[in-house]
Enzyme design. Structure first.
Site, mmCIF file in Angstrom:
data_model
loop_
_atom_site.group_PDB
_atom_site.id
_atom_site.type_symbol
_atom_site.label_atom_id
_atom_site.label_comp_id
_atom_site.label_asym_id
_atom_site.label_seq_id
_atom_site.Cartn_x
_atom_site.Cartn_y
_atom_site.Cartn_z
ATOM 1 N N ASP A 193 1.847 -2.912 -0.327
ATOM 2 C CA ASP A 193 3.124 -2.696 0.369
ATOM 3 C C ASP A 193 3.758 -4.048 0.657
ATOM 4 O O ASP A 193 3.218 -4.835 1.444
ATOM 5 C CB ASP A 193 2.885 -1.927 1.662
ATOM 6 C CG ASP A 193 4.181 -1.565 2.375
ATOM 7 O OD1 ASP A 193 5.246 -2.072 1.965
ATOM 8 O OD2 ASP A 193 4.134 -0.777 3.328
ATOM 9 N N LYS A 207 -0.979 4.339 15.680
ATOM 10 C CA LYS A 207 -0.163 4.980 14.644
ATOM 11 C C LYS A 207 -0.545 6.450 14.563
ATOM 12 O O LYS A 207 -1.699 6.794 14.300
ATOM 13 C CB LYS A 207 -0.371 4.288 13.299
ATOM 14 C CG LYS A 207 0.489 4.880 12.185
ATOM 15 C CD LYS A 207 0.589 3.968 10.973
ATOM 16 C CE LYS A 207 -0.724 3.817 10.245
ATOM 17 N NZ LYS A 207 -0.550 3.132 8.931
ATOM 18 N N ALA A 236 8.146 5.482 10.519
ATOM 19 C CA ALA A 236 8.278 5.298 9.081
ATOM 20 C C ALA A 236 8.098 6.636 8.371
ATOM 21 O O ALA A 236 8.246 7.691 8.974
ATOM 22 C CB ALA A 236 7.274 4.263 8.599
ATOM 23 N N GLN A 270 4.450 7.366 13.138
ATOM 24 C CA GLN A 270 5.158 6.518 14.091
ATOM 25 C C GLN A 270 4.151 5.752 14.937
ATOM 26 O O GLN A 270 2.985 6.152 15.054
ATOM 27 C CB GLN A 270 6.090 7.349 14.962
ATOM 28 C CG GLN A 270 5.408 8.390 15.832
ATOM 29 C CD GLN A 270 6.414 9.323 16.495
ATOM 30 O OE1 GLN A 270 7.387 9.755 15.882
ATOM 31 N NE2 GLN A 270 6.168 9.643 17.769
#
Length: 477
Positions: free
Chosen positions: A318, A183, A159, A163
């Protein structure tokens, strides 16, 4: 009202259902110094200038189908749109994040070429090369990290900021293993936020990408603050633990089997976040379940959204559908990715609840009074803007207007909300409160998810619940 940014694969596949997904191919190196990133913006600007000159020539000499187009030259060219897409995805970080924030505008506002380009940006970034990944791991974990975790070399998602890899941790004492999601932040992203946004702001202004009513400076300021917080993975881990406590303390959410995965503290750092890897697929894939199950999920998500804002005053902002993973075997919904979580102060929450209630009751006087008091309007707007504000508000409140089930799919509520976007951009006199940039993104995301699920649910009782809660709270609590 903004429609949701889909930061694509970002954590979307934090699930073992995706175990057989092919790993992402290795992409170009992430520009990790201010100089290399400034050069990237300069190259993009030069490319856009060449494309603009070519489009001008085509229009002037009649070789373009867009001779009568009123779109800005720099934006109406497919080649320029492709340059923008490739540059933002290659740059990652703040450049890509702002591109995604701009992509939430109504499609009717932007030229088709730009709309298509930003849609591609939402699909995610390139994976960083192996050597940069190893540098990040050794910098954060030291050279002996392989003794603590077995990590897949290639990510399964990438993103704007980092990653995600699958990994396995073995317990030295029991020999039990734990599957984890790891992540890893791209190098240089956190340190380049200020310079990235300054460079991108100049580029956006020069190209006319953002109309005046967008108040680009405010978008960038909010984006800057949001990015700084999202780049701190220790803060995200703290947010995740906080949500885990809040959700596990609510009997209804527990009964609806909403779960937040565990954070693996011993391996998490400011640039690497390690969490429990959970079963499930992205929740938008459950459209084939029976209506009652889709209604249950949709109503639980709507209730969670209301609790986050009006009771907890702490919201995961989000709206990516991939942040809700559904395990069809256990009917469990896992909530992930808390980097964009933020708090709201009591005064804003009380005022906004008054606006939501006024919208639900179609109470124009209260809506306008609260909108001026909170800074949504100045009181000097023309009739066109005032009417658009009223109609968009009433549309936003529709699901809460009755105790009868609300059919989200047939309502086309988010499409109708976005129809007012062009009016706002032309006639808005003041930027909305900064809280709204993230809040409306989340609300539109919840609505869109209910549309995707085909949820047909009553929501008025959800408004009643939070209104009753607020009545019991002393001012200043």
């Amino acid at each position: 009202v903004q429609t949701p940014v889909e930061d694509n694969q970002q954590l979307e596949s934090y699930s073992e259902e995706h175990h057989d997904n092919p790993h992402l191919p290795e992409g170009s190196a992430v520009p990790s110094t201010r100089l290399s990133r400034a050069f990237g913006f300069a190259s993009l600007g030069a490319g856009l200038a060449v494309g603009t000159a070519a489009e001008f020539a085509r229009r002037t000499f009649g070789a373009s189908d867009n001779n009568n187009s009123k779109d800005p030259l720099v934006l109406s060219n497919d080649a320029n749109a492709q340059r923008l897409t490739e540059s933002l995805r290659r740059m990652r970080g703040a450049a890509m994040k702002l591109g995604q924030m701009l992509s939430i505008q109504d499609e009717s506002i932007a030229p088709p070429a730009l709309t298509n380009a930003l849609a591609q940006v939402r699909k995610g970034a390139e994976a960083m090369p192996q050597y940069q990944l190893m540098q990040q791991l050794e910098d954060q974990w030291d050279e002996g990290w392989r003794e603590r975790i077995e990590l897949e070399d290639r990510p399964f998602a990438a993103a704007s900021i980092g990653q995600v890899h699958r990994g396995t941790i073995a317990s030295p004492s029991t020999f039990d293993t734990t599957k984890v999601a790891v992540k890893v932040q791209y190098p240089g992203v956190a340190d380049s936020i200020e310079s990235d946004l300054s460079n991108l702001s100049m580029l956006v202004k020069a190209t006319g990408l953002a109309p005046p009513g967008l108040f680009l400076e405010n978008v960038i300021r909010v984006g800057r603050d949001e990015l700084k917080l999202e780049c701190d993975y220790r803060r995200e881990a703290e947010n995740q633990r906080r949500f885990q406590t809040l959700i596990s303390s609510d009997p209804s959410l527990v009964a609806d089997r909403f779960v937040v995965p565990q954070v693996i503290d011993e391996l998490s750092t400011s640039r690497i976040l390690v969490t429990e890897l959970v079963h499930g697929g992205t929740i938008d894939k459950v459209v084939d379940l029976d209506q009652s199950e889709r209604n249950r999920i949709g109503k639980a998500i709507m209730r969670l959204t209301m609790l986050e804002l009006f009771v907890w005053r702490f919201m995961q902002t989000d709206p990516n559908w991939g942040n809700f993973l559904y395990d069809v075997r256990t009917k469990t919904t896992y909530l992930i990715d808390f980097g964009a979580a933020r708090g709201y102060d009591e005064e804003f929450v009380r005022g906004y609840l008054n606006i939501v209630a006024a919208n639900a009751d179609r109470d124009e006087n209260t809506l306008m009074e609260e909108s001026i008091r909170m800074g949504f309007l100045t009181g000097e707007e023309n009739d066109v803007m005032l009417e658009a504000h009223k109609l968009s508000g009433f549309c936003l409140g529709e699901p809460f207007g009755s105790y009868e089930p609300y059919d989200f799919r047939s309502s086309k509520i988010t499409s109708r909300l976005s129809e007012h976007g062009s009016v706002f951009l032309k006639h808005r006199l003041t930027p909305p409160p900064e809280e709204v940039y993230t809040l409306h993104r989340k609300l539109a995301g919840a609505y869109n998810l209910c549309i995707k699920l085909g949820a047909n649910i009553s929501c008025r009782d959800l408004l009643d619940e939070v209104m009753e809660y607020q009545k019991k709270q002393p001012t200043g609590s």
